[in-house]
Scaffold this motif. Structure first.
Motif, PDB file in Angstrom:
ATOM      1  N   ILE A 293       0.862  -1.192   0.000  1.00 18.16           N
ATOM      2  CA  ILE A 293       0.000   0.000   0.000  1.00 18.16           C
ATOM      3  C   ILE A 293       0.893   1.235   0.000  1.00 18.16           C
ATOM      4  CG2 ILE A 293      -1.798   1.286   1.222  1.00 18.16           C
ATOM      5  CD1 ILE A 293      -2.613  -1.363   2.551  1.00 18.16           C
ATOM      6  N   ALA A 294       0.694   2.109  -0.970  1.00 15.93           N
ATOM      7  CA  ALA A 294       1.490   3.332  -1.074  1.00 15.93           C
ATOM      8  C   ALA A 294       0.594   4.536  -0.822  1.00 15.93           C
ATOM      9  CB  ALA A 294       2.138   3.445  -2.455  1.00 15.93           C
ATOM     10  N   VAL A 295       0.952   5.335   0.179  1.00 15.52           N
ATOM     11  CA  VAL A 295       0.200   6.541   0.524  1.00 15.52           C
ATOM     12  C   VAL A 295       1.036   7.749   0.136  1.00 15.52           C
ATOM     13  CG1 VAL A 295      -0.929   7.842   2.360  1.00 15.52           C
ATOM     14  CG2 VAL A 295      -0.857   5.329   2.470  1.00 15.52           C
ATOM     15  N   SER A 296       0.543   8.523  -0.822  1.00 12.92           N
ATOM     16  CA  SER A 296       1.228   9.751  -1.229  1.00 12.92           C
ATOM     17  C   SER A 296       0.800  10.885  -0.310  1.00 12.92           C
ATOM     18  CB  SER A 296       0.881  10.108  -2.679  1.00 12.92           C
ATOM     19  OG  SER A 296       1.312   9.084  -3.560  1.00 12.92           O
ATOM     20  N   ARG A 297       1.761  11.750   0.076  1.00 17.96           N
ATOM     21  CA  ARG A 297       1.494  12.837   1.010  1.00 17.96           C
ATOM     22  C   ARG A 297       2.113  14.120   0.480  1.00 17.96           C
ATOM     23  NH1 ARG A 297      -0.074  10.118   5.378  1.00 17.96           N
ATOM     24  NH2 ARG A 297      -0.458  12.083   6.448  1.00 17.96           N
ATOM     25  N   VAL A 298       1.513  15.244   0.876  1.00 19.33           N
ATOM     26  CA  VAL A 298       2.102  16.552   0.617  1.00 19.33           C
ATOM     27  C   VAL A 298       2.301  17.241   1.962  1.00 19.33           C
ATOM     28  CG1 VAL A 298      -0.172  17.650   0.241  1.00 19.33           C
ATOM     29  CG2 VAL A 298       1.923  18.721  -0.652  1.00 19.33           C
ATOM     30  N   GLU A 299       3.504  17.768   2.182  1.00 19.88           N
ATOM     31  CA  GLU A 299       3.845  18.439   3.428  1.00 19.88           C
ATOM     32  C   GLU A 299       4.413  19.811   3.109  1.00 19.88           C
ATOM     33  OE1 GLU A 299       5.038  14.516   6.077  1.00 19.88           O
ATOM     34  OE2 GLU A 299       6.642  15.650   5.081  1.00 19.88           O
ATOM     35  N   VAL A 300       3.903  20.833   3.783  1.00 17.68           N
ATOM     36  CA  VAL A 300       4.347  22.216   3.567  1.00 17.68           C
ATOM     37  C   VAL A 300       4.936  22.749   4.867  1.00 17.68           C
ATOM     38  CG1 VAL A 300       3.658  24.559   2.930  1.00 17.68           C
ATOM     39  CG2 VAL A 300       2.617  22.593   1.770  1.00 17.68           C
ATOM     40  N   PHE A 301       6.122  23.338   4.772  1.00 20.28           N
ATOM     41  CA  PHE A 301       6.822  23.882   5.932  1.00 20.28           C
ATOM     42  C   PHE A 301       7.073  25.376   5.713  1.00 20.28           C
ATOM     43  CE2 PHE A 301       7.803  19.465   5.448  1.00 20.28           C
ATOM     44  CZ  PHE A 301       7.788  18.943   6.733  1.00 20.28           C
ATOM     45  N   LEU A 302       6.762  26.175   6.716  1.00 20.81           N
ATOM     46  CA  LEU A 302       7.084  27.604   6.704  1.00 20.81           C
ATOM     47  C   LEU A 302       8.374  27.784   7.492  1.00 20.81           C
ATOM     48  CD1 LEU A 302       6.177  30.510   5.950  1.00 20.81           C
ATOM     49  CD2 LEU A 302       5.067  30.609   8.198  1.00 20.81           C
ATOM     50  N   LEU A 303       9.397  28.310   6.838  1.00 24.00           N
ATOM     51  CA  LEU A 303      10.712  28.423   7.436  1.00 24.00           C
ATOM     52  C   LEU A 303      11.166  29.871   7.513  1.00 24.00           C
ATOM     53  CD1 LEU A 303      12.512  25.539   5.490  1.00 24.00           C
ATOM     54  CD2 LEU A 303      11.541  25.424   7.781  1.00 24.00           C
ATOM     55  N   GLU A 304      11.910  30.195   8.563  1.00 34.42           N
ATOM     56  CA  GLU A 304      12.597  31.479   8.656  1.00 34.42           C
ATOM     57  C   GLU A 304      14.096  31.211   8.696  1.00 34.42           C
ATOM     58  OE1 GLU A 304      12.473  35.620  11.169  1.00 34.42           O
ATOM     59  OE2 GLU A 304      12.444  33.738  12.283  1.00 34.42           O
ATOM     60  N   LEU A 305      14.835  31.858   7.787  1.00 31.63           N
ATOM     61  CA  LEU A 305      16.262  31.650   7.670  1.00 31.63           C
ATOM     62  C   LEU A 305      16.989  32.943   8.013  1.00 31.63           C
ATOM     63  CD1 LEU A 305      14.672  29.957   5.328  1.00 31.63           C
ATOM     64  CD2 LEU A 305      16.965  29.355   4.632  1.00 31.63           C
ATOM     65  N   PRO A 306      17.782  32.972   9.076  1.00 34.28           N
ATOM     66  CA  PRO A 306      18.495  34.192   9.450  1.00 34.28           C
ATOM     67  C   PRO A 306      19.479  34.632   8.365  1.00 34.28           C
ATOM     68  CG  PRO A 306      18.494  32.607  11.254  1.00 34.28           C
ATOM     69  CD  PRO A 306      17.977  31.888  10.041  1.00 34.28           C
ATOM     70  N   LEU A 307      19.619  35.937   8.186  1.00 32.70           N
ATOM     71  CA  LEU A 307      20.538  36.460   7.183  1.00 32.70           C
ATOM     72  C   LEU A 307      21.992  36.200   7.549  1.00 32.70           C
ATOM     73  CD1 LEU A 307      18.852  39.885   6.325  1.00 32.70           C
ATOM     74  CD2 LEU A 307      18.762  37.748   5.008  1.00 32.70           C
ATOM     75  N   ASP A 308      22.265  35.982   8.834  1.00 34.48           N
ATOM     76  CA  ASP A 308      23.641  35.768   9.260  1.00 34.48           C
ATOM     77  C   ASP A 308      24.120  34.336   9.048  1.00 34.48           C
ATOM     78  OD1 ASP A 308      22.370  34.310  11.235  1.00 34.48           O
ATOM     79  OD2 ASP A 308      22.935  35.629  12.885  1.00 34.48           O
ATOM     80  N   GLY A 309      23.272  33.504   8.422  1.00 35.42           N
ATOM     81  CA  GLY A 309      23.658  32.137   8.139  1.00 35.42           C
ATOM     82  C   GLY A 309      23.410  31.163   9.261  1.00 35.42           C
ATOM     83  N   VAL A 314      11.594  26.318  11.922  1.00 32.06           N
ATOM     84  CA  VAL A 314      10.300  25.931  11.367  1.00 32.06           C
ATOM     85  C   VAL A 314       9.220  26.704  12.102  1.00 32.06           C
ATOM     86  CG1 VAL A 314       8.655  24.054  10.992  1.00 32.06           C
ATOM     87  CG2 VAL A 314      11.111  23.631  10.765  1.00 32.06           C
ATOM     88  N   LEU A 315       8.468  27.516  11.377  1.00 35.45           N
ATOM     89  CA  LEU A 315       7.415  28.329  11.983  1.00 35.45           C
ATOM     90  C   LEU A 315       6.077  27.607  12.027  1.00 35.45           C
ATOM     91  CD1 LEU A 315       8.177  31.788  10.316  1.00 35.45           C
ATOM     92  CD2 LEU A 315       9.145  30.803  12.403  1.00 35.45           C
ATOM     93  N   GLY A 316       5.871  26.681  11.120  1.00 30.50           N
ATOM     94  CA  GLY A 316       4.605  25.950  11.063  1.00 30.50           C
ATOM     95  C   GLY A 316       4.650  24.960   9.925  1.00 30.50           C
ATOM     96  N   LEU A 317       3.680  24.035   9.879  1.00 32.82           N
ATOM     97  CA  LEU A 317       3.660  23.035   8.818  1.00 32.82           C
ATOM     98  C   LEU A 317       2.261  22.467   8.651  1.00 32.82           C
ATOM     99  CD1 LEU A 317       3.576  19.859  10.156  1.00 32.82           C
ATOM    100  CD2 LEU A 317       5.784  20.651  10.982  1.00 32.82           C
ATOM    101  N   THR A 318       2.037  21.856   7.497  1.00 33.03           N
ATOM    102  CA  THR A 318       0.813  21.099   7.236  1.00 33.03           C
ATOM    103  C   THR A 318       1.198  19.757   6.627  1.00 33.03           C
ATOM    104  OG1 THR A 318       0.486  21.936   4.976  1.00 33.03           O
ATOM    105  CG2 THR A 318      -0.504  23.204   6.776  1.00 33.03           C
ATOM    106  N   ASP A 319       0.313  18.793   6.751  1.00 28.53           N
ATOM    107  CA  ASP A 319       0.562  17.450   6.227  1.00 28.53           C
ATOM    108  C   ASP A 319      -0.775  16.863   5.812  1.00 28.53           C
ATOM    109  OD1 ASP A 319       0.271  14.405   7.285  1.00 28.53           O
ATOM    110  OD2 ASP A 319       2.201  14.680   6.312  1.00 28.53           O
ATOM    111  N   ALA A 320      -0.831  16.260   4.620  1.00 26.61           N
ATOM    112  CA  ALA A 320      -2.080  15.642   4.168  1.00 26.61           C
ATOM    113  C   ALA A 320      -1.787  14.481   3.238  1.00 26.61           C
ATOM    114  CB  ALA A 320      -2.968  16.656   3.452  1.00 26.61           C
ATOM    115  N   ALA A 321      -2.550  13.411   3.395  1.00 28.98           N
ATOM    116  CA  ALA A 321      -2.505  12.308   2.437  1.00 28.98           C
ATOM    117  C   ALA A 321      -3.313  12.712   1.207  1.00 28.98           C
ATOM    118  CB  ALA A 321      -3.085  11.043   3.061  1.00 28.98           C
TER     119      ALA A 321
END
Length: 328
Positions: A293-309, A314-321
């Motif tokens: 059984i193969a379940v395909s998923r989509v996951e979205v991540f909101l990221l903040e990346l500091p300018l200083d490297g 991770v600010l938030g995320l979603t996940d759905a089959a």
């Protein structure tokens, strides 16, 4: 960690923060977002993002409440639409009506063909608005559509509340390929409870303590039911626009993954049975029994990346089959 469980074969544990309460937008999240900005106006981009958002709210909220997937597809695209359709299917099978929603006090980071917005999300039937971050794109016909959407937790609202001082840029111009690649690999590795490289990505409650912890519990439960699950990354993509603030870059990363479920008993089939959330999200009411059984998923991540490297957050995320395929 809030979770939903069930007994028996095909049991699932899914962090509650990942489920969209409104097909188009609302989800368990946070309360206060940014302060009210000055009117956005058309600016140099030649359009008014506040007007775009207001039109979207009216139409997409109505489509969510009615559970109309075709109308949702007019106003949404990409991972946002995939999440919404999963929410509609869950609501329909659970005999629920999704609530309406409206963005309040939005702030924007604007470019010509895409923009990022942070706002408070008022959801019908709820006392307090929640924090929301969204990404809109203009399609080939010139119509604006929601492409990415994540609710933001209380303690991280400040990170997206800086949009009044932000500008939008093509993501590949403000984030170099090496950093995008490193983050993509680290986010996926951490999502399946792999070793953490906190020089690349800081420890995250939603990623490490909810998504990854849920994955660990899920795989343990499947082992107890004589099954095993293997998750593979099949594709990744950064949203076209990112918001550049005084301190860093705020952008959306999408991962497409496939969970492959097989039985560990010789000659036995794998089983995914109701009320497994993945069945509901893909519109199924009966068990799936197959060799693989193969379940395909989509996951979205909101990221903040500091300018200083420094390490990203991770600010938030979603996940759905999104799809289930059975192979005998």
């Amino acid at each position: 960690m809030a979770s939903r469980t069930r007994d028996g074969l095909g049991r699932m544990v899914i962090p509650a923060v990942l489920f969209l309460a409104v097909a188009g937008c609302a989800d368990p999240g946070a309360e206060q977002a940014a302060a009210r900005p000055e009117a956005a106006g058309t600016g140099t981009a030649g359009y008014d993002p506040a007007a775009v958002l207001a039109e979207f709210d009216a139409a997409d909220s109505a489509a969510s409440k009615s559970g109309d997937g075709e109308k949702l597809a007019v106003w949404e695209t990409g991972p946002a639409l995939q999440n919404s359709l999963a929410g509609v299917k869950r609501a329909r099978l659970s005999k629920r009506v999704l609530p309406g929603f409206k963005h309040q006090d939005p702030v924007f980071a604007v470019a010509d063909s895409c923009f990022v917005t942070s706002a408070k999300m008022a959801v019908d039937g709820e006392d307090r608005p929640r924090a929301d971050a969204a990404h809109f794109v203009r399609n080939s016909e010139g119509k604006w559509q929601l492409s990415h959407h994540v609710m933001v937790s209380d303690e991280l609202v400040a990170a997206t509340g800086v949009f009044p001082r932000a500008t939008a840029h093509p993501t590949d111009q403000v984030l170099d390929a090496a950093r995008r690649t490193a983050l993509t690999g680290e986010v996926f590795n951490r999502s399946i409870a792999g070793p953490a490289d906190t020089t690349v990505l800081a420890r995250s409650a939603v990623l490490d303590d909810q998504l990854a912890a849920g994955w660990s519990i899920y795989t343990t439960q499947m082992e107890a039911a004589s099954m095993k699950v293997d998750r593979r990354l099949t594709a990744s993509e950064w949203a076209p626009c990112a918001a550049k603030t005084d301190d860093g870059i705020v952008g959306f990363l999408t991962l497409n993954v496939v969970d492959t479920i097989v039985s560990t008993r010789d000659g036995a089939d794998a089983v995914l049975a109701p009320p497994a959330p993945d069945l509901l999200a893909t519109g199924r009411t009966t068990a799936v029994t197959a060799h693989r059984i193969a379940v395909s998923r989509v996951e979205v991540f909101l990221l903040e990346l500091p300018l200083d490297g420094g390490p990203a957050a991770v600010l938030g995320l979603t996940d759905a089959a999104t799809e289930i395929n059975a192979t005998n």
